[in-house]
Design an enzyme around this catalytic site. Structure first.
Site, mmCIF file in Angstrom:
data_model
loop_
_atom_site.group_PDB
_atom_site.id
_atom_site.type_symbol
_atom_site.label_atom_id
_atom_site.label_comp_id
_atom_site.label_asym_id
_atom_site.label_seq_id
_atom_site.Cartn_x
_atom_site.Cartn_y
_atom_site.Cartn_z
ATOM 1 N N ARG A 97 2.729 13.711 -9.217
ATOM 2 C CA ARG A 97 2.832 12.846 -10.296
ATOM 3 C C ARG A 97 1.382 12.548 -10.808
ATOM 4 O O ARG A 97 0.222 12.657 -10.293
ATOM 5 C CB ARG A 97 3.782 11.702 -10.003
ATOM 6 C CG ARG A 97 3.354 10.494 -9.646
ATOM 7 C CD ARG A 97 4.098 9.467 -9.784
ATOM 8 N NE ARG A 97 3.420 8.235 -8.672
ATOM 9 C CZ ARG A 97 4.543 7.286 -8.408
ATOM 10 N NH1 ARG A 97 5.422 7.023 -8.514
ATOM 11 N NH2 ARG A 97 3.657 6.204 -7.740
ATOM 12 N N ASP A 130 8.898 6.722 7.723
ATOM 13 C CA ASP A 130 8.325 7.783 8.377
ATOM 14 C C ASP A 130 7.403 8.618 7.470
ATOM 15 O O ASP A 130 6.815 9.677 7.474
ATOM 16 C CB ASP A 130 9.702 8.661 8.444
ATOM 17 C CG ASP A 130 10.514 9.237 7.264
ATOM 18 O OD1 ASP A 130 9.943 8.799 6.109
ATOM 19 O OD2 ASP A 130 11.197 9.570 7.479
ATOM 20 N N GLY A 131 7.008 7.985 5.988
ATOM 21 C CA GLY A 131 6.145 8.490 5.286
ATOM 22 C C GLY A 131 6.690 9.677 4.365
ATOM 23 O O GLY A 131 5.798 10.399 3.770
ATOM 24 N N ASP A 169 4.350 -4.607 -7.369
ATOM 25 C CA ASP A 169 3.752 -3.327 -6.961
ATOM 26 C C ASP A 169 4.098 -2.258 -7.553
ATOM 27 O O ASP A 169 3.685 -1.067 -7.575
ATOM 28 C CB ASP A 169 3.881 -2.996 -5.415
ATOM 29 C CG ASP A 169 5.408 -3.172 -5.133
ATOM 30 O OD1 ASP A 169 6.064 -4.194 -5.369
ATOM 31 O OD2 ASP A 169 5.837 -2.317 -4.461
ATOM 32 N N ASN A 170 5.206 -2.545 -8.682
ATOM 33 C CA ASN A 170 5.751 -1.436 -9.185
ATOM 34 C C ASN A 170 5.386 -1.680 -10.744
ATOM 35 O O ASN A 170 6.130 -1.188 -11.515
ATOM 36 C CB ASN A 170 7.386 -1.176 -9.157
ATOM 37 C CG ASN A 170 7.472 -0.543 -7.565
ATOM 38 O OD1 ASN A 170 6.661 -0.007 -7.173
ATOM 39 N ND2 ASN A 170 8.631 -0.696 -7.368
ATOM 40 N N LYS A 205 3.684 11.829 -3.528
ATOM 41 C CA LYS A 205 4.721 10.890 -2.944
ATOM 42 C C LYS A 205 5.515 11.789 -2.151
ATOM 43 O O LYS A 205 5.957 12.667 -2.344
ATOM 44 C CB LYS A 205 5.577 10.545 -3.985
ATOM 45 C CG LYS A 205 6.321 9.296 -3.743
ATOM 46 C CD LYS A 205 6.710 8.268 -5.015
ATOM 47 C CE LYS A 205 8.050 7.578 -4.848
ATOM 48 N NZ LYS A 205 8.515 7.050 -5.903
ATOM 49 N N GLY A 243 2.627 3.690 1.684
ATOM 50 C CA GLY A 243 3.081 4.186 2.955
ATOM 51 C C GLY A 243 3.369 5.490 3.091
ATOM 52 O O GLY A 243 3.185 6.106 4.098
ATOM 53 N N ARG A 244 3.653 6.303 1.941
ATOM 54 C CA ARG A 244 3.887 7.630 1.925
ATOM 55 C C ARG A 244 3.520 8.577 0.935
ATOM 56 O O ARG A 244 4.031 9.465 0.215
ATOM 57 C CB ARG A 244 5.536 7.869 1.932
ATOM 58 C CG ARG A 244 6.208 7.084 0.668
ATOM 59 C CD ARG A 244 7.637 7.649 0.775
ATOM 60 N NE ARG A 244 8.238 6.909 -0.196
ATOM 61 C CZ ARG A 244 9.713 6.996 -0.687
ATOM 62 N NH1 ARG A 244 10.300 8.135 0.118
ATOM 63 N NH2 ARG A 244 10.209 6.435 -1.502
ATOM 64 N N GLY A 273 0.680 -1.262 0.034
ATOM 65 C CA GLY A 273 -0.030 0.080 0.109
ATOM 66 C C GLY A 273 0.859 1.167 -0.094
ATOM 67 O O GLY A 273 2.007 1.295 0.145
HETATM 68 P P1 AMP Z 1 8.849 1.505 -3.483
HETATM 69 O O1 AMP Z 1 10.049 0.754 -3.274
HETATM 70 O O2 AMP Z 1 9.205 3.115 -3.303
HETATM 71 O O3 AMP Z 1 7.999 1.097 -4.445
HETATM 72 O O4 AMP Z 1 8.027 1.335 -2.030
HETATM 73 C C1 AMP Z 1 7.777 0.096 -1.438
HETATM 74 C C2 AMP Z 1 6.845 0.278 -0.473
HETATM 75 O O5 AMP Z 1 7.476 0.827 0.753
HETATM 76 C C3 AMP Z 1 5.497 0.933 -0.630
HETATM 77 O O6 AMP Z 1 4.667 0.478 0.067
HETATM 78 C C4 AMP Z 1 5.749 2.136 0.026
HETATM 79 O O7 AMP Z 1 4.773 3.317 0.237
HETATM 80 C C5 AMP Z 1 6.628 1.966 1.102
HETATM 81 N N1 AMP Z 1 7.645 3.076 1.500
HETATM 82 C C6 AMP Z 1 8.749 3.648 1.061
HETATM 83 N N2 AMP Z 1 9.465 4.356 1.577
HETATM 84 C C7 AMP Z 1 8.624 4.571 2.661
HETATM 85 C C8 AMP Z 1 8.620 5.804 3.743
HETATM 86 N N3 AMP Z 1 9.647 6.581 4.013
HETATM 87 N N4 AMP Z 1 7.692 5.581 4.669
HETATM 88 C C9 AMP Z 1 6.547 4.865 4.471
HETATM 89 N N5 AMP Z 1 6.221 3.885 3.679
HETATM 90 C C10 AMP Z 1 7.489 3.909 2.599
HETATM 91 MG MG MG Z 2 6.498 1.486 -5.359
#
Ligand code: AMP
Ligand code: MG
Length: 488
Positions: free
Chosen positions: A178, A127-128, A254-255, A115, A94-95, A92
């Site tokens: 975005r 930390d979001g 998820d990407n 984002k 997260g940030r 989901g």
């Molecule tokens: P990503 O690798 O950017 O596709 O992120 C993978 C997952 O990690 C997703 O669920 C993001 O929302 C979560 N995520 C990445 N960085 C953070 C962050 N700093 N705080 C909260 N969730 C994060």
């Molecule tokens: Mg992602």
């Protein structure tokens, strides 16, 4: 007294309305001192958003999620995903937040998504927040991809939040706004399937069909048609990545979008020297997402999509397997066709020419030449355009085995390659790693000029312009091995 500023953003909440099980209504974290650093005026205009408005205080607060226009329902989206092959049932946003959908001037419905907008219920230990460097990196590379005619999410703006964010050191925080056809991912389907709520799974598939492949609604089996359509879109997309030497770096399910747009520019990079094993992500220790593996991994991800929607394809899942496998089988054929047509164009050879067999063997042999030595991939093809005009000198300087190259070039020139076609598909300017690092380091120190100059080059990649010579050159020899870090 002035009347309250009237919002100039009309935004819908269709995803939240149609798929509430996948949408958690949420608010962005307050940015203490938002400052607009980059605004994509051309994109804003396409979206019918007034750049003047986006530059004023309310507009900037909108771009970080602190001003919510009437009618908008910002949500964090739920999804699952296979990350480096291992399944995570709940990822989901997260940030990130989906602000909602806007309709652009061409009538297309597009997501506006933020984002780095603060923790959500999906944040786990995170930390979001997002840091300025990686958000500017996504802006730069996604806009470069768009200019290279590669389907991608777009970047509307980067706003510094005015807050320092803790990483290995304290770094400036930022939010990226975005824009995408949608943020539906293979992982969205995996999540819906895992709920065992078949009505939700069907609503999600119908939503995807309606937004991206409306013709599939008329098919005999719309969900099988959806699988084929996503496969075809991904085959075309990954072929284009391969043709420009792009390594996504984190092709987790998820990407991977349902729309066929490139998404989530984390540890991605363009290759300098041609290298099938090129990996840039510091966490990809096994090389799972190496350059040459990308088509295979895309196919692997599509198989996860197929598994998720099997019960929609046929209520007796045993009977769904054979047609799903057949639909998946289309990927290889579509990919190979798109890649070989693209390679022929890179060599200036029109598709469907009577010399097709000769052209195919020229493609195979040019790859062998590239594998043979460290050859800058982008520069090689651009210089080959000069060779097609009779100037073999520049490309000669790049290859190790001159005899092999000359024998190849003789066969190639005999087919009369079209230099203009070559220049229209072989970019002069890509966001080269050393240039990206230079621009981001300057931006982190408050100097945005190098970023803007690089944007000027890469957003018009096929037109060589005087004064931009350094943007067309290969990496300096002392640049060394390049590694990037995931989504920080
Ligand atoms: P990503 O690798 O950017 O596709 O992120 C993978 C997952 O990690 C997703 O669920 C993001 O929302 C979560 N995520 C990445 N960085 C953070 C962050 N700093 N705080 C909260 N969730 C994060
Ligand atoms: Mg992602």
């Amino acid at each position: 007294m002035t009347a309250a500023a009237e919002s100039t953003v009309t935004i819908d909440g269709r995803f939240a309305r149609e798929l509430p099980e996948l949408a958690v209504p949420w608010q962005a974290e307050e940015a203490p001192g938002p400052e607009l650093l980059v605004l994509n005026e051309a994109l804003a205009k396409d979206l019918d958003l007034d750049p003047e408005y986006l530059r004023n205080l309310e507009g900037v607060r909108f771009l970080v999620g602190n001003h919510v226009p009437d009618g908008a329902t910002p949500v964090a989206q739920a999804y699952a995903g296979h990350q480096f092959g291992g399944y995570s049932p709940l990822l989901g946003d997260g940030r990130a937040l989906l602000m909602g959908e806007v309709t652009d001037r061409a009538g297309r419905v597009l997501d506006i998504h933020l984002k780095g907008s603060g923790r959500t219920p999906f944040a786990r230990a995170g930390d979001g927040r997002a840091v300025l460097g990686p958000m500017l990196r996504e802006y730069l590379i996604s806009e470069s991809m768009h200019a290279l005619r590669i389907p991608t999410t777009r970047s509307l703006a980067v706003v510094a939040t005015g807050r320092q964010v803790r990483r290995s050191t304290m770094l400036p925080g930022a939010v990226l706004a975005r824009v995408a056809g949608s943020h539906l991912r293979v992982g969205s389907f995996q999540y819906a399937r895992a709920t065992e709520n078949m009505d939700l799974l069907k609503r999600l598939a119908d939503h995807a069909i309606s937004r991206h492949y409306p013709q599939d609604a008329e098919a005999e089996n719309p969900y099988l048609a959806l699988l084929s359509s996503v496969g075809a879109a991904q085959a075309a997309l990954v072929a284009r990545w391969m043709l420009v030497g792009f390594v996504h770096g984190v092709m987790n399910t998820d990407n991977m979008t349902i729309s066929g747009e490139t998404i989530d520019y984390g540890p991605c990079a363009f290759m300098d020297a041609f290298n099938p094993a090129a990996v840039y992500s510091s966490i990809d220790v096994s090389g799972r997402y190496a350059y040459a593996n990308q088509p295979v991994l895309a196919e692997w991800n599509l198989a996860r999509l197929a598994e998720a929607i099997l019960p929609l394809i046929h209520e007796d899942q045993e009977k769904a397997v054979a047609p799903a496998m057949e639909a998946l089988g289309g990927f290889r054929e579509n990919y190979s066709k798109a890649w070989s047509e693209g390679m022929k164009a890179k060599l200036g050879l029109a598709s469907g020419a009577k010399e097709d067999i000769a052209a195919s063997s020229l493609v195979d042999d040019v790859i062998a030449i590239l594998k043979d030595g460290p050859v800058d991939y982008t520069l090689f093809f651009r210089r080959l355009g000069k060779a097609a005009r009779g100037d073999l000198g520049p490309v000669h300087g790049m290859v190790l085995d001159l005899a092999a190259f000359d024998a190849w070039a003789e066969r190639w020139l005999a087919l009369e390659p079209d230099a203009e076609l070559m220049d229209s598909v072989n970019p002069a300017y890509i966001p080269r790693n050393h240039l990206v690092e230079e621009a981001l380091a300057a931006a982190t120190n408050g100097k945005l000029a190098p970023l803007h100059e690089l944007l000027v080059a890469v957003t018009e990649p096929f037109t060589e312009r005087p004064g931009l010579e350094r943007y067309a050159e290969g990496a300096p020899e002392d640049f060394g091995n390049y590694s990037t870090f995931c989504g920080t």
